[in-house]
Scaffold this active site. Structure first.
Site, PDB file in Angstrom:
ATOM      1  N   LYS A   1      -0.911  -9.580   3.220  1.00  0.00           N
ATOM      2  CA  LYS A   1      -0.390  -8.615   4.311  1.00  0.00           C
ATOM      3  C   LYS A   1      -1.231  -7.770   5.094  1.00  0.00           C
ATOM      4  O   LYS A   1      -2.006  -7.248   4.483  1.00  0.00           O
ATOM      5  CB  LYS A   1       0.849  -8.146   4.048  1.00  0.00           C
ATOM      6  CG  LYS A   1       1.656  -7.517   5.045  1.00  0.00           C
ATOM      7  CD  LYS A   1       3.016  -7.055   4.992  1.00  0.00           C
ATOM      8  CE  LYS A   1       2.868  -5.716   4.214  1.00  0.00           C
ATOM      9  NZ  LYS A   1       2.329  -4.703   4.980  1.00  0.00           N
TER      10      LYS A   1
ATOM     11  N   GLU B   1       8.814  -3.701  11.381  1.00  0.00           N
ATOM     12  CA  GLU B   1       9.369  -2.201  10.573  1.00  0.00           C
ATOM     13  C   GLU B   1       9.750  -1.265  11.611  1.00  0.00           C
ATOM     14  O   GLU B   1       9.128  -1.066  12.768  1.00  0.00           O
ATOM     15  CB  GLU B   1       8.298  -1.913   9.889  1.00  0.00           C
ATOM     16  CG  GLU B   1       8.564  -0.278   9.203  1.00  0.00           C
ATOM     17  CD  GLU B   1       7.613   0.107   8.225  1.00  0.00           C
ATOM     18  OE1 GLU B   1       7.879   1.332   7.605  1.00  0.00           O
ATOM     19  OE2 GLU B   1       6.737  -0.633   7.823  1.00  0.00           O
TER      20      GLU B   1
ATOM     21  N   ASP C   1      -0.911  -6.270  -0.385  1.00  0.00           N
ATOM     22  CA  ASP C   1      -1.283  -5.599   1.009  1.00  0.00           C
ATOM     23  C   ASP C   1      -2.815  -5.301   1.184  1.00  0.00           C
ATOM     24  O   ASP C   1      -3.492  -5.172   0.249  1.00  0.00           O
ATOM     25  CB  ASP C   1      -0.604  -4.194   1.220  1.00  0.00           C
ATOM     26  CG  ASP C   1       0.300  -3.958   2.191  1.00  0.00           C
ATOM     27  OD1 ASP C   1       0.082  -4.960   3.020  1.00  0.00           O
ATOM     28  OD2 ASP C   1       1.009  -3.084   1.960  1.00  0.00           O
TER      29      ASP C   1
ATOM     30  N   ASP D   1       0.704  -1.181   0.179  1.00  0.00           N
ATOM     31  CA  ASP D   1      -0.092   0.077  -0.123  1.00  0.00           C
ATOM     32  C   ASP D   1       0.597   1.253  -0.044  1.00  0.00           C
ATOM     33  O   ASP D   1       0.355   2.397  -0.195  1.00  0.00           O
ATOM     34  CB  ASP D   1      -1.039   0.030   1.318  1.00  0.00           C
ATOM     35  CG  ASP D   1      -0.329   0.035   2.527  1.00  0.00           C
ATOM     36  OD1 ASP D   1       1.081  -0.073   2.677  1.00  0.00           O
ATOM     37  OD2 ASP D   1      -1.069   0.207   3.613  1.00  0.00           O
ATOM     38  N   SER D   2       2.321   1.121   0.131  1.00  0.00           N
ATOM     39  CA  SER D   2       3.081   2.274  -0.275  1.00  0.00           C
ATOM     40  C   SER D   2       3.000   2.833  -1.549  1.00  0.00           C
ATOM     41  O   SER D   2       3.447   3.747  -1.924  1.00  0.00           O
ATOM     42  CB  SER D   2       4.511   1.667  -0.083  1.00  0.00           C
ATOM     43  OG  SER D   2       4.717   0.538  -0.571  1.00  0.00           O
TER      44      SER D   2
ATOM     45  N   GLU E   1      -1.442  -5.202   8.518  1.00  0.00           N
ATOM     46  CA  GLU E   1      -1.008  -4.579   9.734  1.00  0.00           C
ATOM     47  C   GLU E   1      -1.593  -4.507  11.188  1.00  0.00           C
ATOM     48  O   GLU E   1      -2.716  -4.634  11.331  1.00  0.00           O
ATOM     49  CB  GLU E   1      -0.716  -3.135   9.413  1.00  0.00           C
ATOM     50  CG  GLU E   1       0.107  -2.637   8.233  1.00  0.00           C
ATOM     51  CD  GLU E   1       0.423  -1.338   7.999  1.00  0.00           C
ATOM     52  OE1 GLU E   1       0.089  -0.514   8.805  1.00  0.00           O
ATOM     53  OE2 GLU E   1       0.834  -0.995   6.921  1.00  0.00           O
TER      54      GLU E   1
END
Length: 399
Positions: free
Chosen positions: A194, A264, A164, A125-126, A196
């Protein structure tokens, strides 16, 4: 156990059971030494199995004008090497081999990542920041993430793809989380997802997605989707309490069934502790060298952005290229050649009328009253012939 002990190689380990005298391994990594001190261990990974090629949503061949060979054909040749699967990743982790991971967001970057032989490619999602210019990852939608996944999947036929789940696509309920994960898998063409965080709702979401038959990678430490609650992009695990929470979060995600966890922006001792405590791989990003693998953002490591965009490049990232400078110089050269009329030359003007058809074409234009157009066409023929023989004549431009 103190963190200093975790960072000290254990020279007197009896590793004969893991590395017999005939083993070709000379110096096992620190992460392997840490895992060797644990009792028990993960069960043997299932044997590697070849799986069917990822379905390509665009199977049509490219027109011959573009050199033939469509995207699917190029991806098929890239897939000649054995596809990376969860079994592959578990085998590398079991042997103590570092896992390589990088992001990609479109077809070209997927092709490059696949050709480089990475183990894992994260469609992150970056993309909201590096591909769409936002200040954080929050604005990107599930539909847009699926489009990015599709594009990368067309180019990356070998590497293990992780998609993501974007902010807002899995927080409301486990049903929403499973539904979003299913869409990313089915529509995006990835191998896993993925998510978070490690709050109870995130652990429940991870477990529900795993129960639905989808592989899940966790992500803790600095979680960019929580930028509002964190007060910015701030490192985590810098106090004793928060450091312990990072390790506990990693264990909770493992218990929920995650196959790997991204760590991270946490201190190296915290990452080392989490890596040692887990039986699944850890992937570090700004977390030091003691993880099972590393991940960086494609644009960051290539040096795509220049000074004005430096805000998107974190200080922990090593720049392996200066692609942005190369791009700028190429664009400037192209612009200059357009303005000086040196491009396109004969070698880039490949399509011609047959000599026997030129006069007929000019006459046809004149018969329709298009005399100016006929003169322009005649001058173009004369210009092309003269340029091929004598170099660069004066080009007449018709407004």
């Amino acid at each position: 156990m103190s963190f200093s002990r975790l960072l000290t190689p254990r020279i007197l380990l009896d590793t004969t059971a893991v590395f017999p005298p005939s083993s070709s391994v000379v110096a096992p990594s620190l992460s392997r030494q840490l895992r060797c001190t644990r009792t028990g261990g993960s069960p043997p990974a299932p044997p590697h199995r070849l799986v069917a090629r990822r379905a390509m949503s665009n199977g049509a061949a490219e027109p011959a004008i573009y050199g033939g060979g469509g995207g699917a054909q190029q991806a098929a040749s890239s897939a000649a090497a054995r596809r990376v699967t969860l079994a592959t990743l578990r085998g590398k982790h079991r042997r103590g081999e570092p896992i390589s991971m990088v992001t990609a967001y479109d077809y070209p970057s997927g092709v490059h990542v696949d050709a480089a032989g990475f183990d894992i490619c994260l469609v992150g999602d970056s993309a909201a920041m590096v591909a769409h210019g936002h200040d954080n990852t929050l604005p990107i939608s599930l539909d847009l993430m699926i489009e990015h996944c599709r594009a990368v999947a067309r180019g990356a036929a070998r590497t293990f793809l992780v998609g993501d789940l974007p902010f807002g696509s899995y927080e409301a309920s486990t049903a929403q989380a499973v539904g979003s994960a299913v869409r990313v898998m089915k529509e995006g063409g990835v191998n896993s997802i993925k998510l978070e965080g490690s709050a109870p709702s995130r652990i429940s979401a991870a477990r529900a997605i795993v129960d639905a038959g989808i592989a899940v990678m966790g992500h803790i430490g600095l979680t960019p989707q929580s930028v509002s609650a964190l007060g910015g992009f701030r490192p985590q695990g810098k106090t004793v309490e928060s450091a312990v929470k990072v390790v506990e979060a990693a264990l909770a995600l493992q218990e929920a069934g995650c196959f790997a966890v991204v760590l991270e922006c946490v201190p190296a001792p915290v990452a080392a502790a989490a890596t040692s405590a887990l039986t699944i791989p850890t992937i570090g990003v700004g977390a030091g060298p003691f993880c099972s693998g590393q991940v960086l953002v494609y644009h960051d490591l290539l040096g795509t952005f220049q000074t004005s965009h430096a805000k998107v490049s974190p200080k922990f990232c090593k720049q392996y290229g200066n692609i942005g400078d190369v791009i700028n110089r190429a664009l400037s050269k192209y612009k200059q050649e357009v303005e000086t009329q040196s491009f396109p030359g004969p070698s880039h003007t490949p399509y011609k009328l047959a000599a026997t058809d030129v006069d007929a074409f000019l006459n046809a234009l004149k018969m329709k009253g298009l005399n100016v157009a006929a003169d322009a066409a005649a001058d173009a023929v004369e210009y092309t012939d003269e340029k091929e023989i004598n170099g660069t004549p004066q080009l007449k431009v018709y407004a």
